[in-house]
Scaffold this motif. Sequence first.
Motif, PDB file in Angstrom:
ATOM      1  N   GLU A   1       0.992  -1.371   0.184  1.00 24.72           N
ATOM      2  CA  GLU A   1      -0.058   0.070  -0.493  1.00 24.72           C
ATOM      3  C   GLU A   1       0.950   1.509  -0.157  1.00 24.72           C
ATOM      4  O   GLU A   1       0.520   2.645  -0.746  1.00 24.72           O
ATOM      5  CB  GLU A   1      -1.138  -0.282   1.602  1.00 24.72           C
ATOM      6  CG  GLU A   1      -1.639   1.429   1.314  1.00 24.72           C
ATOM      7  CD  GLU A   1      -2.933   0.927   2.380  1.00 24.72           C
ATOM      8  OE1 GLU A   1      -3.953   0.381   2.305  1.00 24.72           O
ATOM      9  OE2 GLU A   1      -3.024   1.539   3.706  1.00 24.72           O
ATOM     10  N   GLY A   2       1.544   1.596   0.650  1.00 21.79           N
ATOM     11  CA  GLY A   2       2.800   2.779   0.861  1.00 21.79           C
ATOM     12  C   GLY A   2       3.336   2.894  -0.895  1.00 21.79           C
ATOM     13  O   GLY A   2       2.928   3.825  -0.863  1.00 21.79           O
ATOM     14  N   GLU A   3       4.053   1.978  -1.140  1.00 13.59           N
ATOM     15  CA  GLU A   3       4.309   2.358  -2.422  1.00 13.59           C
ATOM     16  C   GLU A   3       3.312   3.310  -3.791  1.00 13.59           C
ATOM     17  O   GLU A   3       3.710   4.359  -4.180  1.00 13.59           O
ATOM     18  CB  GLU A   3       6.207   2.048  -3.105  1.00 13.59           C
ATOM     19  CG  GLU A   3       6.919   1.965  -2.039  1.00 13.59           C
ATOM     20  CD  GLU A   3       7.552   1.063  -2.903  1.00 13.59           C
ATOM     21  OE1 GLU A   3       9.114   1.076  -3.167  1.00 13.59           O
ATOM     22  OE2 GLU A   3       7.920  -0.208  -3.813  1.00 13.59           O
ATOM     23  N   ASN A   4       1.783   2.460  -3.655  1.00 15.88           N
ATOM     24  CA  ASN A   4       0.638   2.602  -4.886  1.00 15.88           C
ATOM     25  C   ASN A   4       0.637   3.415  -3.894  1.00 15.88           C
ATOM     26  O   ASN A   4      -0.158   4.212  -4.851  1.00 15.88           O
ATOM     27  CB  ASN A   4       0.350   1.271  -3.988  1.00 15.88           C
ATOM     28  CG  ASN A   4      -0.523   0.642  -5.896  1.00 15.88           C
ATOM     29  OD1 ASN A   4      -0.295   1.563  -6.645  1.00 15.88           O
ATOM     30  ND2 ASN A   4      -1.585   0.537  -5.026  1.00 15.88           N
ATOM     31  N   THR A   5       0.702   4.603  -2.970  1.00 13.19           N
ATOM     32  CA  THR A   5      -0.030   5.860  -2.489  1.00 13.19           C
ATOM     33  C   THR A   5       1.122   6.898  -2.687  1.00 13.19           C
ATOM     34  O   THR A   5       0.077   7.637  -3.785  1.00 13.19           O
ATOM     35  CB  THR A   5       0.059   5.646  -0.566  1.00 13.19           C
ATOM     36  OG1 THR A   5      -1.087   4.531  -0.856  1.00 13.19           O
ATOM     37  CG2 THR A   5      -1.137   7.019  -0.579  1.00 13.19           C
ATOM     38  N   ILE A   6       1.838   6.681  -2.597  1.00 13.60           N
ATOM     39  CA  ILE A   6       2.566   8.320  -2.701  1.00 13.60           C
ATOM     40  C   ILE A   6       3.311   8.052  -3.799  1.00 13.60           C
ATOM     41  O   ILE A   6       3.796   9.339  -4.974  1.00 13.60           O
ATOM     42  CB  ILE A   6       3.093   8.309  -1.624  1.00 13.60           C
ATOM     43  CG1 ILE A   6       5.406   7.459  -2.002  1.00 13.60           C
ATOM     44  CG2 ILE A   6       3.394   7.992   0.093  1.00 13.60           C
ATOM     45  CD1 ILE A   6       6.148   7.820  -0.559  1.00 13.60           C
ATOM     46  N   MET A   7       3.590   6.941  -4.904  1.00 15.01           N
ATOM     47  CA  MET A   7       4.146   7.450  -6.359  1.00 15.01           C
ATOM     48  C   MET A   7       3.295   6.724  -7.366  1.00 15.01           C
ATOM     49  O   MET A   7       2.738   5.109  -6.949  1.00 15.01           O
ATOM     50  CB  MET A   7       5.731   6.513  -6.157  1.00 15.01           C
ATOM     51  CG  MET A   7       6.868   7.283  -5.422  1.00 15.01           C
ATOM     52  SD  MET A   7       8.550   6.444  -5.125  1.00 15.01           S
ATOM     53  CE  MET A   7       7.568   4.928  -5.100  1.00 15.01           C
ATOM     54  N   PRO A   8       4.028   6.711  -8.577  1.00  8.82           N
ATOM     55  CA  PRO A   8       3.298   5.719  -9.715  1.00  8.82           C
ATOM     56  C   PRO A   8       3.570   4.628  -9.481  1.00  8.82           C
ATOM     57  O   PRO A   8       4.526   4.539  -9.347  1.00  8.82           O
ATOM     58  CB  PRO A   8       3.775   6.481 -10.526  1.00  8.82           C
ATOM     59  CG  PRO A   8       3.980   8.005 -10.828  1.00  8.82           C
ATOM     60  CD  PRO A   8       4.381   7.698  -8.928  1.00  8.82           C
ATOM     61  N   CYS A   9       2.912   3.482 -10.037  1.00 11.58           N
ATOM     62  CA  CYS A   9       2.728   2.449  -9.804  1.00 11.58           C
ATOM     63  C   CYS A   9       1.840   1.236 -10.145  1.00 11.58           C
ATOM     64  O   CYS A   9       0.945   1.611 -10.270  1.00 11.58           O
ATOM     65  CB  CYS A   9       2.729   2.471  -7.894  1.00 11.58           C
ATOM     66  SG  CYS A   9       3.175  -0.039  -7.953  1.00 11.58           S
TER      67      CYS A   9
END
Length: 410
Positions: A150-158
């Motif tokens: 969830e973390g990287e998928n929230t703050i960056m394009p993913c």
Amino acid sequence: MYAEQASATKPSRLQLGGYGEAVMTRNFYSDNVFRYSHADKYKDAHSHGQFDLPHVVIMLNYNFGKGWSMGSEIEFEHGGTESAVEMEAEEVGEFEKEIERGGEVALEQFWIQKSFNRAVNLRMGHIVVPVGLTNSQHLPTQFFTVYRPEGENTIMPCTWHETGISLWGVAGKWRYEAMLLPGLNSAMFSKDLWIKNGSASAFEFKVANNYAIAARIDNYSIPGLRIGVSGYYGHSFNNTLQSDFNSTKYKGVKGAVAIGAIDFNYAGHNWIARGNFDYGHLGDADKISDFNRGQSSTTPYSRTLVGRQALCGGVEAGYDLFSCFKKLHEKEHKLYLFGRYEYHDAYEPPTKQYQDYAWTERHRIAVGLNYFPIKEIVIKAEYSERFLKSQFNNEPSFSIGVAYAGYFIK
């Protein structure tokens, strides 16, 4: 990344494969857009559920010979599309479009590569940006949770994919990659997703008034362990059409986006463990917030504040229970009991004069099982809970899913 790894071990000229996920979730909290600003009203809200196809991808690669090759990925997100609408938390919550099925179709990768040798490969075209753990390892068999971390998928394009030029190679126990790409568009940044939507374009082309660089280095010196560091830097302000406006207020504003990340994964002794920490900073966040909020209501861009920094971190570990049973182990069946913890915060006010949205700061814990009947297929189940600050309601959920990742023609 998957196409690259497969081509290194499978030298066939034509490769056809892909990956896909089908999931079901029951969320034991309200989905109302005002559940944070009026948390008391939704403390005892009914649960809600959903079925989804987060990602279904077709991969087609071809080796032309003499060092030339092609790779491509076509991605169908959420089963569509015939149109799409979204409701952003704390906004008016109105639907403006009629839809039959939401979703997105995107060309996630399309590149031509010239390989000079193992250490020097030049890739040109639409490429995955190698920043963070999830972008470099985004197949459903490469993380335990039902949905992407969830973390990287929230703050960056993913998954973050851009048209650009990449130089990569492997030397000994090291792998490197450096990429030149168009800059992000700060008009699409937001308080709850930071720069996540900044790589998108509302037009038939990607505006590139500004450029950026990304880089990654991985080390494999310790058996079973990979450690990587990655980073990104680029200017984001005025990276759109009609960029030649004259305004003293925004003179000199660059909107520099800087991201640094470290991540690892380990596989050995019947354990798999993964972890990451990402930190991002946005220069001129106060000016960008003012500019975004002042845009016309007809603009295709976000009109919200954006934080001056964002961060996320997470770690997960799973143990193969079937390793304790000889017959199951010999048949290569695997059943991982896993746990995951992560923290992310997409918004820190640009300055003390701007409103804070404390609900963007979240802890999340998940526990569950991953069953691999064969290495290309996984059945997942998890219970998770998202923990917010005390004035808000926590957000528990239960999810199950089935996924695959592999090649049909090798």
